[in-house]
Enzyme design. Structure first.
Site, PDB file in Angstrom:
ATOM      1  N   HIS A  90       0.862  -1.193   0.000  1.00 42.64           N
ATOM      2  CA  HIS A  90       0.000   0.000   0.000  1.00 42.64           C
ATOM      3  C   HIS A  90       0.896   1.241   0.000  1.00 42.64           C
ATOM      4  CE1 HIS A  90      -2.845   3.069   1.138  1.00 42.64           C
ATOM      5  NE2 HIS A  90      -3.827   2.220   0.857  1.00 42.64           N
ATOM      6  N   GLU A 159      -4.357   1.349  -7.276  1.00 40.37           N
ATOM      7  CA  GLU A 159      -4.646   2.414  -6.315  1.00 40.37           C
ATOM      8  C   GLU A 159      -3.842   3.660  -6.653  1.00 40.37           C
ATOM      9  OE1 GLU A 159      -6.728   1.244  -2.557  1.00 40.37           O
ATOM     10  OE2 GLU A 159      -4.661   1.784  -2.148  1.00 40.37           O
TER      11      GLU A 159
HETATM   12  P1  PGA Z   1      -9.852   5.652   0.382  1.00 34.75           P
HETATM   13  O1  PGA Z   1      -8.596   4.700   0.661  1.00 34.75           O
HETATM   14  O2  PGA Z   1     -10.990   4.765  -0.014  1.00 34.75           O
HETATM   15  O3  PGA Z   1     -10.092   6.357   1.683  1.00 34.75           O
HETATM   16  O4  PGA Z   1      -9.445   6.564  -0.730  1.00 34.75           O
HETATM   17  C1  PGA Z   1      -8.308   3.630  -0.186  1.00 34.75           C
HETATM   18  C2  PGA Z   1      -7.046   2.949   0.268  1.00 34.75           C
HETATM   19  O5  PGA Z   1      -6.094   3.646   0.623  1.00 34.75           O
HETATM   20  O6  PGA Z   1      -6.969   1.701   0.325  1.00 34.75           O
END
Ligand code: PGA
Length: 243
Positions: A90, A159
């Site tokens: 992440h 992401e």
């Molecule tokens: P968010 O976070 O939905 O608050 O944008 C997603 C993530 O970081 O996994």
């Protein structure tokens, strides 16, 4: 996939997991994975127990180290059988711990060796015309020496860093579903066609359907919205309608 990040004390984690189970125990066509802070994984697992086959528990990271004298780490071996998933790479974790591609690769190997499905996050700092090709290349380096058969067992989470909210409505800046799908098309080039690809970044109950309706996107990774029971259960119900 719910990423609770560094939120929820014991009673909040308990109440949220109970609420999710009660709301979504009978939902069809969607798998729900809760990733609480590591310290509450057992608590949440006891609530989202093995009899509810469409619910599972994951960690937000997993150590690349084997069991032993690595203080503060949690080896995949230790949680084998307890969790089914682990978020790996992440952007917030990478930034904090300065992980490089080699460590991400080691984490993926250790998760797979312990029968834990890695949710491999990949995303660009800033959107540019070439970024989707660069991301596919980066994903391939994360998956170094991972066989095609094992690659197909991973979940790939696109992401974009610029789309991740800071947990508030004011900071939501989701990628367009069409753009997320274009990136997914590129990512699919380095994994077998049946690999699960999901999108994460400011996903809400309102926009989830746009993502799951895309041909190459199989689900979503949800941060901020996963902390609010009503928002999250509506989000999952909406996703179920689109599945
Ligand atoms: P968010 O976070 O939905 O608050 O944008 C997603 C993530 O970081 O996994």
């Amino acid at each position: 996939m719910a990423n609770w990040k560094n939120n929820t004390n014991l009673s909040e984690a308990h109440v949220l997991a109970m609420g999710v189970r009660n709301e979504l125990e009978h939902i069809d066509g969607v798998k729900v994975v809760l990733c609480p802070p590591a310290v509450w994984v057992t608590e949440v697992k006891n609530i989202v127990h093995d009899q509810i086959h469409h619910m599972a528990v994951g960690m937000q990271d997993i150590s690349a180290e084997p069991t032993g004298s690595s203080t503060g780490e949690i080896a995949a071996d230790l949680v084998e059988g307890l969790i089914d998933y682990a978020i790996i790479g992440h952007s917030e974790t990478i930034e904090l711990h300065k992980f490089d591609a080699e460590i991400i690769n080691e984490k993926i190997h250790s998760a797979l060796a312990s029968k834990i499905t890695p949710i491999i996050c990949i995303g660009e700092e800033q959107q540019s015309s070439g970024s989707k090709y660069a991301l596919a290349k980066k994903l391939d380096s994360y998956l170094d020496n991972v066989s095609a058969e094992k690659r197909a067992k991973c979940v790939i989470a696109y992401e974009p860093i610029w789309a991740i909210s800071k947990g508030t409505k004011q900071t939501q800046r989701p990628a367009s579903a069409e753009y997320a799908n274009e990136v997914a098309v590129q990512l699919k080039k380095v994994v077998p066609a049946n690999t699960t690809i999901i999108y994460g970044g400011s996903v809400t109950a309102t926009n989830v359907l746009q993502y799951v309706a895309q041909p190459e996107i199989d689900g979503v990774l949800v941060g901020g919205a996963s902390l609010h029971l009503r928002e999250f259960s509506t989000l999952v119900k909406n996703a179920s309608r689109g599945s």
